[in-house]
Design an enzyme around this catalytic site. Structure first.
Site, PDB file in Angstrom:
ATOM      1  N   TYR B 166       0.860  -1.186   0.000  1.00  9.88           N
ATOM      2  CA  TYR B 166       0.000   0.000   0.000  1.00  9.88           C
ATOM      3  C   TYR B 166       0.891   1.228   0.000  1.00  9.88           C
ATOM      4  O   TYR B 166       1.826   1.323   0.786  1.00  9.88           O
ATOM      5  CB  TYR B 166      -0.869  -0.009   1.260  1.00  9.88           C
ATOM      6  CG  TYR B 166      -1.723   1.231   1.444  1.00  9.88           C
ATOM      7  CD1 TYR B 166      -2.646   1.610   0.480  1.00  9.88           C
ATOM      8  CD2 TYR B 166      -1.601   2.016   2.589  1.00  9.88           C
ATOM      9  CE1 TYR B 166      -3.434   2.753   0.651  1.00  9.88           C
ATOM     10  CE2 TYR B 166      -2.390   3.148   2.771  1.00  9.88           C
ATOM     11  CZ  TYR B 166      -3.297   3.513   1.798  1.00  9.88           C
ATOM     12  OH  TYR B 166      -4.070   4.638   1.965  1.00  9.88           O
ATOM     13  N   ASP B 268       9.319   3.710  -0.349  1.00  8.26           N
ATOM     14  CA  ASP B 268       8.208   4.184   0.468  1.00  8.26           C
ATOM     15  C   ASP B 268       8.541   3.812   1.911  1.00  8.26           C
ATOM     16  O   ASP B 268       8.359   2.670   2.324  1.00  8.26           O
ATOM     17  CB  ASP B 268       6.902   3.541   0.008  1.00  8.26           C
ATOM     18  CG  ASP B 268       5.731   3.947   0.888  1.00  8.26           C
ATOM     19  OD1 ASP B 268       5.970   4.535   1.966  1.00  8.26           O
ATOM     20  OD2 ASP B 268       4.580   3.671   0.506  1.00  8.26           O
ATOM     21  N   LYS B 296       3.947   9.454   8.851  1.00 12.50           N
ATOM     22  CA  LYS B 296       3.799   8.722  10.117  1.00 12.50           C
ATOM     23  C   LYS B 296       4.716   9.242  11.230  1.00 12.50           C
ATOM     24  O   LYS B 296       4.437  10.266  11.826  1.00 12.50           O
ATOM     25  CB  LYS B 296       4.046   7.229   9.873  1.00 12.50           C
ATOM     26  CG  LYS B 296       3.025   6.645   8.857  1.00 12.50           C
ATOM     27  CD  LYS B 296       2.290   5.460   9.361  1.00 12.50           C
ATOM     28  CE  LYS B 296       1.450   4.835   8.262  1.00 12.50           C
ATOM     29  NZ  LYS B 296       0.256   4.188   8.711  1.00 12.50           N
TER      30      LYS B 296
END
Lengths: 459, 460
Positions: B166, B268, B296
């Site tokens: 994802y 990522d 995050k």
């Protein structure tokens, strides 16, 4: 040339250029630390900024702090803030109630990626303002319009989205077209081309997009005829806010909605800029049209990154059923929700908008200046938003902007900046945003500066 | 991760245990269950993000402090969820509280650059070894910008991604994130499966999907699409299939192959950045990509995102030929929290503490697995860890598909009923610990796991 066109003074562009040069020089002198810091910042951040639209000629301005209606740059210069962070801070900087809400919440934790109670209180407020029952949250206007496009495509099963020429809806690929097309590449008026506004967009994604002029519902009707059964929906800024402030003609928004519904398509408002600024309930309140979807961001979070998407029961059905995920790690995080809750419940109250209207009354004196000096300019305001466009007749759609010489708004921006008023960079396109904490003197300063500018360029 | 003489688990018994644990949980969370119904009135589905709503029912959280969080019913948990891997700093860390409380009276948003952006960027340069940074508000925005940079710099269309990862919810990479087994196609040529309604198939077709830990597949795919691929996206360790680490040499191979084919490589690191090590996967596995996407952890609990890239990739942004923009980008509040996070809390010593805790977790869990001969293994990296309920190592998404999700769901319930909050959707998620977790917090997880192991052993 319309028959109603006023007799206007001729602006001497040679004089304007001289003034741009002298005003730029005056600004440089005040920005020694800014200019030094920029060189340091450029080593680590492209252009020395965190967002490309934070830099504007002659140089980006590094802001240190803000309080109420004022901001201070890192050289210590003080300004009345009409930029308000591209239209976010309609509640003013460091509003005591927002400060208290954030300081309290941060001690209780700011992020769990689990739902919290405040999300409902914020949603309740939004439902009351926008008359849409179901809400989800995100972190930016970009995320909100991205969700709107996906919901329209998912719900209808159709590929095409309609947007208006000259509006910005965030930087995701679906709508990053025809923001500022030039006369040369915009295509015919009745069939504007979808011009990619960035390198690196999804190839051929313009094939999923149709572009129509603002204030031209017939163009949408034609689009439906030419693409029968293919259009998922239309997204529109109910007031265009990236070419000054362009108001919708009477009945325009309602007709767009009716056309969409008559053709089985959905209708979305991008109220990222108009929500909470043009009225307490945004354009929905100002114009009395309730779309299927409303995208919000900016003022909602009172200065904390935020976004929201609201919809009718039908529009949100797939999200509610779980067939369509609307997601994001930080969505509805407690800090943003705490700030948004207090902002909506206690700060951006009906009384606050009375103050916005009072300030508008003072700023409207610029119209007298325009008349007195026979300026080739027109003024538009709605709630906290306003702009003076350097064109005798008001802008009615994007292409009118082509007639405005970039130099005059650039001078107007520099002029205000050197005289203690911070307007948004790119002032040919950007509107101003007032805040509920501005004083009469703050508003008067804008008018005075505008008057001295008028004198300088018509002398 | 040696797995020996794994017992066969009686899945019918697991179903019974799930039912028992669900029955035990429900009476503890009546307020959450009731509030979900209220919240549904104006919040779609009663949650702010679809992935906040997971079986058996939605849990509303009220506050957090250090390693603990409390739900609406007043239940206390040690937090291993940490907001899907964000709160490595722990909740309401005094230094974050101070940074935010000091910043907010000075204003939090100007849409102008401020003096906080350079020290944050400097720290990221040191950690991730890429020279130029921009900030945003989410991981989605970071990977969106990364895709645009790669396409703009290369003038090419196609992207490569790994099956089962994802990368945020924008259109370009919302492909084959968690595709169903019947949709995935042959392993040597996985289908590009749109992961959501509302995503035109034409966009999905611009993505070529390859299996993780398979250099031959990558080389072959790049050869088949020679001259058409802009770049490759990869989570250096897969973080949405439990944890699937890169096999030795894999990331080096990815770097070599992408370079050989003239294709940009983006890590990522939204989940791995500042969690698997001080310098994320770049440090942990010693491989240098062209782009690093972060979010995050780096905001210390505020919405955040960042993208770092080489000068070559950022050249057009520097020249102004293309824009990377966002109203809230680099806002002073996020930057203040980020600066405290990066320079005062998540210092190199902090990672020694995380490794120490993860040793307690790994040793304790391994000892329970051995004792009860469970068909499972544990992996830990810095703040991250996961128990994979498989007798053999899971190497890619297709292996992950074969793992029965009932065991991880049961594990989630057992922990939830015993004071540990793990991320919902437990089969796909990892745990995340923070710098404020204690040895006792780690031991609680181990004790609960040991109890689960004994329950499962009795079921075998």
């Amino acid at each position: 040339m319309s028959v109603t066109e006023r007799d206007t003074a001729e602006i001497d562009l040679g004089r304007v250029e001289e003034l741009i040069a002298s005003e730029t020089k005056a600004l440089d002198v005040k920005h020694a630390e800014t200019l030094r810091y920029r060189e340091v910042a450029k080593r680590r951040l492209p252009g020395g900024v965190s967002s490309s639209w934070q830099t504007w000629p002659p140089h980006p301005i590094y802001v240190d702090r803000g309080k109420g209606s004022h901001v201070w740059d890192i050289d210590g210069n003080e300004y009345v803030d009409y930029h308000n962070g591209y239209g976010v801070m309609v509640m003013g900087h460091a509003h005591p109630k927002i400060v208290e809400a954030v300081q309290r919440r941060v001690e209780l934790g700011t992020h769990f990626a689990q739902p919290t109670k405040d999300a409902l209180e914020v949603a309740d407020e939004l439902e009351e303002r926008y008359h849409l029952p179901y809400w989800r949250f995100g972190n930016s206007g970009t995320e909100a319009t991205l969700d709107a496009v996906r919901i329209m495509r998912a719900t209808t099963g159709r590929p095409l989205i309609v947007k208006v020429e000259g509006t910005y809806h965030g930087h995701h690929d679906a709508l990053m077209f025809s923001l500022f097309p030039t006369r040369e590449d915009a295509g015919p008026h009745e069939h504007p081309l979808a011009r990619p506004e960035s390198l690196g967009l999804i190839p051929d994604s313009e094939k999923s997009l149709l572009v129509v002029p603002f204030n031209d519902a017939d163009a949408l009707e034609v689009a439906f005829r030419e693409h029968e059964g293919q259009i998922a929906g239309m997204i529109v800024e109910p007031v265009m806010t990236n070419c000054g402030v362009v108001l919708p003609d009477d009945g325009y928004l309602q007709r767009l909605k009716d056309l969409c519904h008559a053709n089985g398509a959905m209708f979305a408002f991008d109220e990222v800029k108009t929500g909470f600024t043009v009225a307490r309930g945004g354009a929905v309140e100002a114009f009395g049209v309730v779309p299927d979807l409303v995208a919000l961001a900016k003022s909602l979070g009172a200065g904390i990154p935020c976004g929201a998407i609201g919809g009718t029961e039908e529009a949100m059905a797939l999200v509610i059923s779980g067939e369509l995920d609307q997601v994001g790690t930080f969505n509805g995080n407690p800090l943003t929700m705490a700030a948004a809750k207090v902002n909506l419940q206690e700060v951006l109250t009906p009384e606050a908008y009375v103050r916005i209207d009072e300030l508008d009354g003072i700023l409207r004196r610029c119209e007298d200046v325009i008349a007195k000096h026979r300026l080739p300019a027109s003024m538009k305001t709605l709630g906290a938003k306003g702009s003076i466009d350097w064109r005798a007749t008001p802008i009615h759609e994007y292409r009118d902007l082509w007639e405005i010489d970039d130099r005059i708004p650039q001078l107007a921006w520099l002029w205000q900046l050197n005289r203690g008023v911070f307007k948004s960079p790119g002032s040919k396109w950007e509107s101003w945003t007032t805040s509920i904490v501005m004083s009469d003197a703050d508003a008067e300063r804008y008018v005075e500066n505008f008057e001295s500018l008028a004198e300088a360029i018509t002398r | 991760m040696a797995v020996t003489r794994a017992a066969e688990i009686d899945m019918a018994r697991v179903d019974e245990l799930i039912a028992e644990e669900e029955r035990a949980l429900e009476p503890k969370q009546p307020k959450s269950i009731a509030f979900h119904e209220v919240a549904k009135k104006h919040v779609a589905g009663g949650v702010a993000s679809s992935w906040q709503d997971a079986p058996p029912h939605t849990v509303y959280v009220t506050e957090g402090k250090g390693s603990k969080i409390w739900d609406l019913d007043g239940n206390e948990y040690v937090d291993y969820h940490n907001g899907y891997g964000v709160m490595v700093v722990g909740h309401a860390h005094p230094k974050i509280v101070k940074a935010v409380q000091e910043r907010v009276p000075k204003g939090t948003h100007f849409a102008q650059p401020g003096p906080e952006i350079v020290p944050v960027a400097e720290n990221l340069v040191e950690r991730f070894k890429v020279p130029l940074w921009r900030f945003g508000n989410s991981g989605t925005e970071a990977t969106l910008d990364a895709v645009r940079l790669m396409r703009a710099a290369s003038g090419r269309d196609l992207l490569i991604k790994i099956e089962g990862t994802y990368h945020g919810h924008h259109d370009s990479l919302m492909v084959s994130v968690m595709p169903e087994a019947e949709d995935i196609g042959p392993r040597e040529h996985p289908n590009s499966v749109p992961q959501t309604l509302g995503l035109p198939q034409a966009f999905a077709d611009l993505v070529r999907v390859v299996p993780f830990n398979d250099l031959d597949a990558l080389d072959r795919t790049l050869t088949e699409n020679e001259g058409r691929v802009a770049g490759m996206f990869i989570e250096p360790a897969m973080m949405n299939a439990g944890i699937i680490p890169p096999e030795p040499g894999y990331l080096e191979g990815v770097r070599e192959i992408t370079k050989r084919h003239g294709v940009y490589l983006a890590f990522d690191e939204v989940k791995t950045g500042c969690s698997v090590a001080w310098g994320g996967a770049v440090e942990r596995w010693g491989v240098q990509p062209d782009i690093v996407c972060l979010a995050k952890v780096i905001g210390g609990g505020l919405p955040c995102g960042a993208i770092g890239a080489t000068e070559e990739l950022m050249a057009r942004v520097i020249s102004g030929d293309m824009d990377l923009q966002g109203t809230f980008n680099g806002n002073p509040l996020t930057m203040a929290a980020s600066l405290a996070t990066l320079t005062e809390i998540l210092t190199p010593d902090a990672y020694d503490h995380l490794e120490h805790l993860n040793t307690i977790l790994a040793d304790g869990i391994n000892s329970a697995i051995d004792r009860y001969a469970l068909p499972a293994y544990v992996l830990t990296f810095g703040a991250k860890g996961s128990v994979i309920y498989s007798p053999t190592p899971v190497r890619d998404y297709r292996d992950h598909l074969k793992v029965d999700e009932r065991l991880s769901y049961l594990a989630w319930l057992v922990q939830q009923n015993r004071g540990v909050f793990k991320s919902p959707w437990a089969k796909t998620e990892t745990w995340t610990i923070g710098v404020q977790h204690t040895d006792a917090d780690a031991q609680l997880y181990v004790d609960n796991f040991t109890e689960l192991a004994s329950m499962l052993a009795a079921a075998s």
